[in-house]
Structure formats: structure tokens, C-alpha cells
Scaffold this motif. Structure first.
Motif, PDB file in Angstrom:
ATOM      1  N   UNK A 187      -5.791  -0.031  -9.548  1.00 16.15           N
ATOM      2  CA  UNK A 187      -6.565   1.001  -8.756  1.00 16.15           C
ATOM      3  C   UNK A 187      -7.222   1.811  -9.850  1.00 16.15           C
ATOM      4  N   UNK A 188      -6.276   2.442 -10.683  1.00 16.87           N
ATOM      5  CA  UNK A 188      -6.540   3.468 -11.586  1.00 16.87           C
ATOM      6  C   UNK A 188      -7.731   2.841 -12.605  1.00 16.87           C
ATOM      7  N   UNK A 189      -7.545   1.477 -12.868  1.00 11.20           N
ATOM      8  CA  UNK A 189      -8.496   1.016 -14.216  1.00 11.20           C
ATOM      9  C   UNK A 189      -9.839   0.590 -13.257  1.00 11.20           C
ATOM     10  N   UNK A 190      -9.777   0.175 -12.103  1.00 12.16           N
ATOM     11  CA  UNK A 190     -11.184  -0.062 -11.391  1.00 12.16           C
ATOM     12  C   UNK A 190     -11.858   1.231 -10.841  1.00 12.16           C
ATOM     13  N   UNK A 191     -11.189   2.226 -10.492  1.00 13.84           N
ATOM     14  CA  UNK A 191     -11.614   3.516 -10.188  1.00 13.84           C
ATOM     15  C   UNK A 191     -11.907   4.448 -11.115  1.00 13.84           C
ATOM     16  N   UNK A 192     -11.625   4.216 -12.448  1.00 11.49           N
ATOM     17  CA  UNK A 192     -11.900   5.200 -13.622  1.00 11.49           C
ATOM     18  C   UNK A 192     -10.827   6.202 -13.616  1.00 11.49           C
ATOM     19  N   UNK A 193      -9.451   5.983 -13.209  1.00 14.36           N
ATOM     20  CA  UNK A 193      -8.361   7.026 -13.597  1.00 14.36           C
ATOM     21  C   UNK A 193      -7.693   6.602 -14.790  1.00 14.36           C
ATOM     22  N   UNK A 194      -6.771   7.316 -15.184  1.00 15.32           N
ATOM     23  CA  UNK A 194      -6.238   7.151 -16.468  1.00 15.32           C
ATOM     24  C   UNK A 194      -5.221   6.004 -16.266  1.00 15.32           C
ATOM     25  N   UNK A 195      -5.335   5.123 -17.386  1.00 15.61           N
ATOM     26  CA  UNK A 195      -4.462   3.906 -17.328  1.00 15.61           C
ATOM     27  C   UNK A 195      -3.216   4.039 -18.490  1.00 15.61           C
ATOM     28  N   UNK A 196      -2.930   5.111 -18.729  1.00 19.06           N
ATOM     29  CA  UNK A 196      -2.119   5.472 -19.416  1.00 19.06           C
ATOM     30  C   UNK A 196      -0.903   6.096 -18.666  1.00 19.06           C
ATOM     31  N   UNK A 197      -0.949   7.227 -17.823  1.00 21.17           N
ATOM     32  CA  UNK A 197      -0.154   7.692 -16.969  1.00 21.17           C
ATOM     33  C   UNK A 197      -0.849   7.926 -15.689  1.00 21.17           C
ATOM     34  N   UNK A 198       0.522   7.926 -14.603  1.00 20.37           N
ATOM     35  CA  UNK A 198       0.043   8.471 -13.372  1.00 20.37           C
ATOM     36  C   UNK A 198       1.584   9.446 -12.852  1.00 20.37           C
ATOM     37  N   UNK A 199       1.283  10.012 -11.888  1.00 17.64           N
ATOM     38  CA  UNK A 199       2.408  10.698 -11.374  1.00 17.64           C
ATOM     39  C   UNK A 199       2.819  10.074 -10.122  1.00 17.64           C
ATOM     40  N   UNK A 200       4.031  10.065  -9.833  1.00 15.46           N
ATOM     41  CA  UNK A 200       4.606   9.235  -8.663  1.00 15.46           C
ATOM     42  C   UNK A 200       5.682  10.089  -7.727  1.00 15.46           C
ATOM     43  N   UNK A 201       5.468  10.240  -6.645  1.00 13.21           N
ATOM     44  CA  UNK A 201       6.435  11.099  -5.773  1.00 13.21           C
ATOM     45  C   UNK A 201       7.029  10.085  -4.551  1.00 13.21           C
ATOM     46  N   UNK A 202       8.516   9.865  -4.726  1.00 15.33           N
ATOM     47  CA  UNK A 202       9.080   9.033  -3.796  1.00 15.33           C
ATOM     48  C   UNK A 202       9.750   9.846  -2.649  1.00 15.33           C
ATOM     49  N   UNK A 203       9.127  10.056  -1.304  1.00 10.76           N
ATOM     50  CA  UNK A 203       9.555  10.808  -0.486  1.00 10.76           C
ATOM     51  C   UNK A 203      10.558  10.025   0.355  1.00 10.76           C
ATOM     52  N   UNK A 204      10.989   8.967   0.043  1.00  8.63           N
ATOM     53  CA  UNK A 204      12.176   8.157   0.651  1.00  8.63           C
ATOM     54  C   UNK A 204      13.516   9.082   0.101  1.00  8.63           C
ATOM     55  N   UNK A 205      13.374   9.599  -0.751  1.00  7.78           N
ATOM     56  CA  UNK A 205      14.637  10.372  -1.566  1.00  7.78           C
ATOM     57  C   UNK A 205      14.730  11.807  -0.970  1.00  7.78           C
ATOM     58  N   UNK A 206      15.966  12.099  -0.880  1.00  9.43           N
ATOM     59  CA  UNK A 206      16.185  13.593  -0.642  1.00  9.43           C
ATOM     60  C   UNK A 206      15.374  14.396  -1.274  1.00  9.43           C
ATOM     61  N   UNK A 207      15.270  15.859  -1.022  1.00  8.70           N
ATOM     62  CA  UNK A 207      14.750  16.825  -1.886  1.00  8.70           C
ATOM     63  C   UNK A 207      15.506  17.176  -2.943  1.00  8.70           C
ATOM     64  N   UNK A 208      16.782  17.065  -2.858  1.00  8.90           N
ATOM     65  CA  UNK A 208      17.582  17.574  -4.011  1.00  8.90           C
ATOM     66  C   UNK A 208      17.607  16.512  -4.943  1.00  8.90           C
ATOM     67  N   UNK A 209      17.257  15.325  -4.889  1.00  6.44           N
ATOM     68  CA  UNK A 209      17.364  14.377  -6.141  1.00  6.44           C
ATOM     69  C   UNK A 209      15.964  14.028  -6.607  1.00  6.44           C
ATOM     70  N   UNK A 210      15.852  14.004  -7.935  1.00  4.15           N
ATOM     71  CA  UNK A 210      14.707  14.039  -8.602  1.00  4.15           C
ATOM     72  C   UNK A 210      13.815  13.017  -8.395  1.00  4.15           C
ATOM     73  N   UNK A 211      12.695  13.237  -7.496  1.00  5.84           N
ATOM     74  CA  UNK A 211      11.728  12.308  -7.011  1.00  5.84           C
ATOM     75  C   UNK A 211      10.283  12.491  -7.344  1.00  5.84           C
ATOM     76  N   UNK A 212       9.825  13.152  -8.263  1.00 11.01           N
ATOM     77  CA  UNK A 212       8.726  13.506  -8.706  1.00 11.01           C
ATOM     78  C   UNK A 212       8.602  12.728 -10.201  1.00 11.01           C
ATOM     79  N   UNK A 213       7.768  11.902 -10.616  1.00 11.77           N
ATOM     80  CA  UNK A 213       7.852  11.222 -11.700  1.00 11.77           C
ATOM     81  C   UNK A 213       6.434  11.322 -12.644  1.00 11.77           C
TER      82      UNK A 213
END
Length: 191
Positions: free
Chosen positions: A36-62
Motif C-alpha cells: 500500500x505504501x509503495x503503491x500510494x506514495x508513502x514511505x517504504x522505509x518506515x511506518x507506524x503501527x498501533x496494536x489495539x488488541x493489547x492493553x494500554x499498559x503494554x507498549x503497543x505503538x511502534x
């Protein structure tokens, strides 16, 4: 036979505990996110991820490096408390005034001063999916929480009104990758 069954039960319990406490932080569709990043012109080096399946007291933003194929920085991340907050069930919404977080792909915009000076500055977010298309008009941002977001002692963080409240060190990492990239950065929030 009895020893074999006990050993088998121990193996199943061990596998269950490992999956419970050492979950895979990277979503299974990370190659689709790259495409998606490659096709839509976004960075193909980095992206940010958020795993909301984890409790907020665990590191879940990457911060995820596509080149290194790994997460290079993690942070705690608050989620939207919503109008009818339930600590045991995280809900998501794209509705104005819902105060819930939204899932999907976002474009990370410019860094700007926030109305609430307590939080300083935040990155505008533009929703790219039907599940988060109102992000801009809802005022959904990535912003720093409070100093305790580095090592919060409780299982659940204070919640937000839908924004991605992260640690100060995460804000610095986002600033660094945005400076390095000549293309916009994608944030993908999933559950």
C-alpha cells in the motif's frame, strides 16, 4: 502413558503462556501495508503501527522499519475512552463526538501546537479508510501523553478522547523519521 500425558499438557501450557506473554507485535498483513505504501506514495522505509488488541499498559505503538523488517521503537499508547467507557472492552468509532479511537490507515501530517498546551504539539492525522475518514474533523492526533508514559506502573493508561497519546521518546522518533523521509509516513491502527 501417564508421564507422556503430563509432558504433553506441560508443552501445551508452555506454548499457551509464550503466545500470551510474548505475542507477535507485527501484524500478519505487514506485506500488504508495504505494498500500500509503495503503491500510494508513502514511505517504504518506515511506518507506524498501533496494536489495539493489547492493553494500554503494554507498549503497543511502534515504529516499524521495512528495510530491517522489525520494530525499532515501542511506546505505550492511550486509546479513546468513548462516551460509554468500559475498561474491559475497547470500542472503536469514526463518529464525531464519540471520543473513541478509530482503526485503519492514517497519513501522518504536520506537527502543530495543540489547543491544550498541557500536551504541547501533536501530529495531524488524516484517515484513509471508511473506519477513520473523520479523523481530521474529529481532531485526532498523535501527541505526547505525560512523562509517566515511558514507564507507567498500572495495567491501563489514562485514556484519551480518541487521539494516539504516546511517550515523549516516541514523539522524537516520529520527528526523526519524518525528517529522514521525503514521502509521508503511514500509521496503521489494528485490533
Amino acid at each position: 502413558m501417564k508421564k507422556f500425558l503430563i509432558a504433553l499438557c506441560c508443552l501445551f501450557i508452555t506454548v499457551f503462556v509464550i503466545k500470551l506473554f510474548i505475542p507477535n507485535d507485527v501484524p500478519s498483513d505487514i506485506s500488504e501495508i508495504y505494498d500500500y505504501c509503495k503503491d500510494e506514495g508513502y514511505s517504504t522505509e518506515y511506518c507506524l503501527l498501533t496494536d489495539f488488541s493489547k492493553p494500554s499498559g503494554i507498549k503497543r505503538f511502534y515504529v516499524y522499519s521495512f528495510k530491517e523488517n522489525k520494530i525499532i521503537h515501542k511506546s505505550l499508547c492511550a486509546h479513546g475512552l468513548g462516551r460509554n467507557y468500559n475498561i474491559f472492552k475497547t470500542k472503536f468509532s469514526n463518529e464525531n463526538g464519540s471520543y473513541y479511537s478509530s482503526l485503519g490507515k492514517y497519513e501522518v501530517g504536520r506537527l502543530r501546537k495543540m489547543k491544550n498546551l498541557k500536551f504541547g504539539k501533536g501530529y495531524d492525522l488524516f484517515g484513509l479508510d471508511s473506519t477513520n475518514s473523520n479523523a481530521k474533523e474529529r481532531g485526532i492526533l498523535i501527541h505526547n501523553g505525560n512523562p509517566e508514559f515511558e514507564t507507567f506502573p498500572l495495567p491501563c493508561l489514562p485514556v484519551s478522547k480518541g487521539c494516539f497519546a504516546v511517550s515523549n521518546s516516541m514523539m522524537k522518533h516520529i520527528e526523526n523519521i519524518k525528517k529522514q523521509s521525503d514521502k509521508p509516513i503511514l500509521l496503521y491502527a489494528y485490533n
